[in-house]
Motif scaffolding. Structure first.
Motif, short mmCIF file in Angstrom:
data_model
loop_
_atom_site.label_atom_id
_atom_site.label_comp_id
_atom_site.label_asym_id
_atom_site.label_seq_id
_atom_site.Cartn_x
_atom_site.Cartn_y
_atom_site.Cartn_z
N GLU A 45 0.86 -1.19 0.00
CA GLU A 45 0.00 0.00 0.00
C GLU A 45 0.90 1.24 0.00
OE1 GLU A 45 -3.32 2.34 2.75
OE2 GLU A 45 -2.67 0.31 3.29
N ILE A 46 0.64 2.15 -0.92
CA ILE A 46 1.50 3.31 -1.10
C ILE A 46 0.78 4.58 -0.65
CG2 ILE A 46 2.90 4.64 -2.73
CD1 ILE A 46 3.77 1.72 -2.40
N ILE A 47 1.46 5.36 0.16
CA ILE A 47 1.01 6.70 0.53
C ILE A 47 2.03 7.67 -0.04
CG2 ILE A 47 0.54 8.30 2.42
CD1 ILE A 47 -0.12 5.86 4.15
N GLU A 48 1.61 8.58 -0.91
CA GLU A 48 2.53 9.53 -1.54
C GLU A 48 2.42 10.90 -0.89
OE1 GLU A 48 1.52 7.87 -5.90
OE2 GLU A 48 2.89 9.59 -5.86
N GLN A 49 3.56 11.49 -0.64
CA GLN A 49 3.66 12.83 -0.08
C GLN A 49 4.82 13.56 -0.75
OE1 GLN A 49 2.03 14.75 1.75
NE2 GLN A 49 0.59 13.58 2.99
N GLN A 50 4.91 14.84 -0.49
CA GLN A 50 6.00 15.68 -1.01
C GLN A 50 6.90 16.11 0.14
OE1 GLN A 50 5.67 15.47 -4.69
NE2 GLN A 50 6.00 17.65 -4.63
N ALA A 51 8.21 15.94 -0.01
CA ALA A 51 9.18 16.42 0.97
C ALA A 51 10.57 16.39 0.35
CB ALA A 51 9.16 15.58 2.24
N ILE A 52 11.35 17.42 0.64
CA ILE A 52 12.70 17.53 0.08
C ILE A 52 13.75 17.69 1.17
CG2 ILE A 52 14.20 18.79 -1.51
CD1 ILE A 52 11.89 17.34 -2.84
N THR A 53 13.52 18.63 2.08
CA THR A 53 14.52 18.96 3.09
C THR A 53 14.37 18.07 4.31
OG1 THR A 53 13.10 20.57 4.21
CG2 THR A 53 14.41 21.36 2.33
N PRO A 54 15.37 18.06 5.22
CA PRO A 54 15.21 17.30 6.46
C PRO A 54 14.00 17.74 7.27
CG PRO A 54 17.51 17.88 6.13
CD PRO A 54 16.73 18.62 5.08
N ASP A 55 13.78 19.04 7.36
CA ASP A 55 12.62 19.54 8.13
C ASP A 55 11.32 19.07 7.52
OD1 ASP A 55 14.26 20.76 9.95
OD2 ASP A 55 14.03 22.78 9.10
N GLU A 56 11.24 19.09 6.19
CA GLU A 56 10.02 18.61 5.52
C GLU A 56 9.84 17.11 5.75
OE1 GLU A 56 9.56 21.72 1.81
OE2 GLU A 56 10.45 19.77 1.45
N GLY A 57 10.93 16.37 5.61
CA GLY A 57 10.84 14.93 5.85
C GLY A 57 10.35 14.62 7.25
N LEU A 58 10.83 15.39 8.23
CA LEU A 58 10.42 15.21 9.63
C LEU A 58 8.94 15.55 9.82
CD1 LEU A 58 11.00 14.76 12.66
CD2 LEU A 58 11.81 17.13 12.76
N SER A 59 8.54 16.72 9.33
CA SER A 59 7.17 17.17 9.58
C SER A 59 6.14 16.35 8.81
CB SER A 59 7.03 18.66 9.25
OG SER A 59 7.28 18.90 7.88
N VAL A 60 6.44 16.05 7.55
CA VAL A 60 5.50 15.28 6.74
C VAL A 60 5.35 13.86 7.29
CG1 VAL A 60 5.12 14.26 4.47
CG2 VAL A 60 5.83 16.64 4.65
N THR A 61 6.47 13.22 7.60
CA THR A 61 6.41 11.86 8.12
C THR A 61 5.71 11.82 9.47
OG1 THR A 61 8.46 11.33 6.95
CG2 THR A 61 7.75 9.80 8.67
N SER A 62 5.95 12.80 10.33
CA SER A 62 5.28 12.85 11.63
C SER A 62 3.77 12.95 11.45
CB SER A 62 5.79 14.04 12.44
OG SER A 62 7.16 13.89 12.75
N ALA A 63 3.34 13.79 10.50
CA ALA A 63 1.91 13.94 10.25
C ALA A 63 1.29 12.66 9.71
CB ALA A 63 1.68 15.10 9.28
N VAL A 64 2.01 11.99 8.81
CA VAL A 64 1.50 10.72 8.26
C VAL A 64 1.45 9.65 9.35
CG1 VAL A 64 1.95 8.86 6.63
CG2 VAL A 64 2.21 11.24 5.91
#
Length: 330
Positions: A199-218
């Motif tokens: 099962e795939i969940i797609e999101q957008q993230a580039i920087t470390p901060d984005e990776g942290l915040s997006v993954t935390s939200a998911v």
């Protein structure tokens, strides 16, 4: 493959730096192609890498400067501060100067295209870094789709071997520019080929901060995420931090994190035996050489239309893992 497409929580028109390890060169353009800049000796290069906030920026630019010095080539650097208007302004400042070649990573092709044409019309070589423009002398590319597919396939094979093919995967992609689009598609293609039931969940993230915040939200909605793969090693490093912060043990046998491009945190956690399991990258020292050598060869007519580079897969068993760590200052 079951896909759950989630609205992007964070996006940035940026993409991390890529490093290279080898090259192949496409056929030269035909004689009736439009003028793409002057040929001749290249003594001075403008390197325009706009994503100054990314961790790789300092090591890459230093590697370029150091190598250029050994070759007797002067390199000038822009300071775009991850801002498109600043990038265009910084480039425009050098029009009409004694720059022989520009190596530029456009944040937006349409916005930078006009400036590229002005450089070419002025007799300056223009090498597009990380993609293609309609007006360019050549380009430096990095096996975008193939590198993504390599990571996706490895993650998928790991899912098949360790989770019986049943996993929930967060893909941190980048659909803002050519490089990110092709890498994202490659990751998805690799997962489809090797773990079609994931099962795939797609999101957008580039920087470390984005990776942290997006993954935390998911993770707040899907705490059972098993795998995170990212088109940027920096975003993957942020995702790793989010998983740890959520209470996931660093050595959890049922978790996989992987990314494209080198990142010191990823390499160090990989070496420690934690759940960073794959990085697809090339060496910054070799990329630095290409940034200097390719314009010089292009000016002499020794190189042709495009410089395309394969990449390496790095895991905890790679004999040269320590070398990658040292290159990034570890």
């Amino acid at each position: 493959m079951n896909k759950s497409r989630v609205t992007s929580l964070a996006a940035l028109a940026a993409v991390s730096a890529i490093v290279l390890a080898g090259c192949s060169i496409d056929e030269a353009p035909s004689a009736d192609t439009p003028d793409t800049g002057a040929s001749g000796e290249v003594d001075k290069i403008l390197f325009d890498y706009p994503f100054t906030a990314l961790p790789v920026y300092a090591s890459l630019t230093q590697a370029v400067a150091d190598y250029a010095e050994t070759q007797g080539i002067e390199v000038v650097f822009t300071n775009d501060n991850m801002d498109l208007a600043t990038q265009v302004s910084q480039l425009t400042t050098h029009l009409g100067s004694d720059i022989d070649a520009v190596v530029s990573f456009p944040m937006d092709n349409a916005a930078v295209q006009t400036v590229a044409k002005q450089f070419i019309d002025d007799g300056t070589l223009w090498i597009t870094y990380g993609g293609d423009l309609d007006e360019q002398s050549s380009s430096l590319q990095f096996s975008f789709h193939d590198s993504g597919m390599t990571l996706g396939e490895d993650a998928g094979e790991w899912i098949t071997e360790n989770l019986d093919g049943d996993a929930k995967v967060l893909v941190l992609g980048d659909m803002s520019i050519q490089l990110g689009q092709e890498r994202t598609t490659g990751i998805l293609d690799g997962l489809e080929a090797s773990a079609p039931d994931a099962e795939i969940i797609e999101q957008q993230a580039i920087t470390p901060d984005e990776g942290l915040s997006v993954t935390s939200a998911v993770l707040a909605q899907h705490p059972d995420i098993d795998v995170v793969v990212a088109t940027s090693g920096d975003a993957a490093a942020g995702a790793y931090q989010a998983l740890i912060a959520s209470g996931r043990p660093a050595d959890d046998a049922n978790t996989y994190v992987g990314g494209l491009d080198g990142n010191l945190t990823l390499y160090q956690e990989m070496k420690a035996g934690n759940f960073v399991r794959g990085v697809v990258t090339v060496k910054s020292s070799e990329l630095a050489q290409a940034i200097v050598d390719f314009p010089v060869k292009l000016g002499k007519g020794e190189a042709t239309e495009r410089f395309d580079v394969p990449v390496y897969f790095v895991d905890a068993d790679s004999a040269d893992l320590d070398d990658y760590i040292v290159e990034l200052g570890g």
